[in-house]
Scaffold this motif. Structure first.
Motif, mmCIF file in Angstrom:
data_model
loop_
_atom_site.group_PDB
_atom_site.id
_atom_site.type_symbol
_atom_site.label_atom_id
_atom_site.label_comp_id
_atom_site.label_asym_id
_atom_site.label_seq_id
_atom_site.Cartn_x
_atom_site.Cartn_y
_atom_site.Cartn_z
ATOM 1 N N UNK A 104 -17.646 9.569 3.090
ATOM 2 C CA UNK A 104 -16.968 9.776 1.805
ATOM 3 C C UNK A 104 -15.605 10.395 2.059
ATOM 4 N N UNK A 105 -14.650 10.067 1.179
ATOM 5 C CA UNK A 105 -13.310 10.635 1.283
ATOM 6 C C UNK A 105 -12.756 10.823 -0.131
ATOM 7 N N UNK A 106 -12.020 11.908 -0.324
ATOM 8 C CA UNK A 106 -11.411 12.198 -1.624
ATOM 9 C C UNK A 106 -10.000 11.626 -1.643
ATOM 10 N N UNK A 107 -9.682 10.937 -2.731
ATOM 11 C CA UNK A 107 -8.345 10.370 -2.879
ATOM 12 C C UNK A 107 -7.441 11.390 -3.556
ATOM 13 N N UNK A 108 -6.253 11.551 -3.030
ATOM 14 C CA UNK A 108 -5.286 12.512 -3.577
ATOM 15 C C UNK A 108 -4.473 11.848 -4.694
ATOM 16 N N UNK A 109 -4.150 12.639 -5.736
ATOM 17 C CA UNK A 109 -3.342 12.134 -6.846
ATOM 18 C C UNK A 109 -1.884 12.163 -6.425
ATOM 19 N N UNK A 110 -1.226 11.012 -6.447
ATOM 20 C CA UNK A 110 0.156 10.890 -5.996
ATOM 21 C C UNK A 110 1.142 10.848 -7.162
ATOM 22 N N UNK A 111 0.662 10.889 -8.402
ATOM 23 C CA UNK A 111 1.514 10.779 -9.580
ATOM 24 C C UNK A 111 1.439 9.388 -10.170
ATOM 25 N N UNK A 112 1.762 9.277 -11.445
ATOM 26 C CA UNK A 112 1.747 8.002 -12.172
ATOM 27 C C UNK A 112 0.384 7.307 -12.116
ATOM 28 N N UNK A 113 -0.686 8.059 -12.043
ATOM 29 C CA UNK A 113 -2.026 7.479 -12.036
ATOM 30 C C UNK A 113 -2.409 6.828 -10.727
ATOM 31 N N UNK A 114 -1.680 7.109 -9.662
ATOM 32 C CA UNK A 114 -1.976 6.529 -8.357
ATOM 33 C C UNK A 114 -2.729 7.558 -7.516
ATOM 34 N N UNK A 115 -3.867 7.123 -7.005
ATOM 35 C CA UNK A 115 -4.699 7.951 -6.141
ATOM 36 C C UNK A 115 -4.829 7.224 -4.812
ATOM 37 N N UNK A 116 -4.622 7.943 -3.707
ATOM 38 C CA UNK A 116 -4.709 7.266 -2.420
ATOM 39 C C UNK A 116 -5.185 8.202 -1.318
ATOM 40 N N UNK A 117 -5.673 7.570 -0.258
ATOM 41 C CA UNK A 117 -6.135 8.299 0.922
ATOM 42 C C UNK A 117 -5.950 7.399 2.134
ATOM 43 N N UNK A 118 -5.623 8.018 3.254
ATOM 44 C CA UNK A 118 -5.544 7.297 4.517
ATOM 45 C C UNK A 118 -6.938 7.266 5.122
ATOM 46 N N UNK A 119 -7.382 6.083 5.451
ATOM 47 C CA UNK A 119 -8.745 5.901 5.958
ATOM 48 C C UNK A 119 -8.687 5.555 7.437
ATOM 49 N N UNK A 120 -9.414 6.336 8.229
ATOM 50 C CA UNK A 120 -9.519 6.078 9.660
ATOM 51 C C UNK A 120 -10.950 5.637 9.934
ATOM 52 N N UNK A 121 -11.175 4.327 9.923
ATOM 53 C CA UNK A 121 -12.520 3.796 10.133
ATOM 54 C C UNK A 121 -12.840 3.774 11.627
ATOM 55 N N UNK A 122 -14.090 4.060 11.986
ATOM 56 C CA UNK A 122 -14.456 4.069 13.399
ATOM 57 C C UNK A 122 -14.517 2.683 14.042
#
Length: 149
Positions: A104-122
């Protein structure tokens, strides 16, 4: 009376039958070993209970707010665009073809309703992001399939 001529190759006929079935048994044994050793197990926990509660799951899906959203994955960044500024968004990253790599990973609010996270998959390959946004007493869920190259 004529006597049958004995061919020395005739004594090999029973051996050919035995060798044929030995090869079949060896192949079947290889297939069984491969099937058992590469099976990753049930991916869904409590599948029977989830099957019984499927109508409830459908009702929850119909009851969730109809929100226009856009989900993308590009260069290791998972992005969800919502018309909501105060949501808390968590993504469950699932590898559908192999058990044991989900996280699980939490997405950060970047403004203007955009939520994102950098995913490092194994591992590279197919992944699914099950996104869950909560705000006030509301909840919105969606999923997005993506490929990591």
């Amino acid at each position: 009376m004529e006597q049958a001529i004995k061919d020395p190759r005739d004594k090999w006929i029973p051996r050919y039958f035995v060798m044929f079935f030995a090869v079949i048994a060896l192949l079947d044994g290889t297939f069984v070993y491969t099937a058992i050793s590469t099976q990753t197990g049930v991916v869904t926990k409590h599948p029977y209970e989830k099957g019984l509660a499927f109508n409830e799951t459908l009702a929850k899906a119909k009851a969730q707010p109809h929100i226009s959203h856009e989900t993308t994955y590009h260069d290791g960044v998972l992005r969800l665009k919502l018309p909501i500024e105060t949501a808390s968004v968590i993504a469950s990253i699932i590898r559908p073809v192999q058990d044991g790599y989900d996280f699980d990973i939490k997405l950060a609010h970047m403004g203007d309703g955009i939520y994102e996270a950098t995913i490092d998959t194994p591992l590279k390959g197919a992944w699914t992001a099950k996104l869950k946004a909560t705000w006030n007493d509301n909840q919105f869920q969606t999923s997005h399939d993506f490929i990591v190259k």
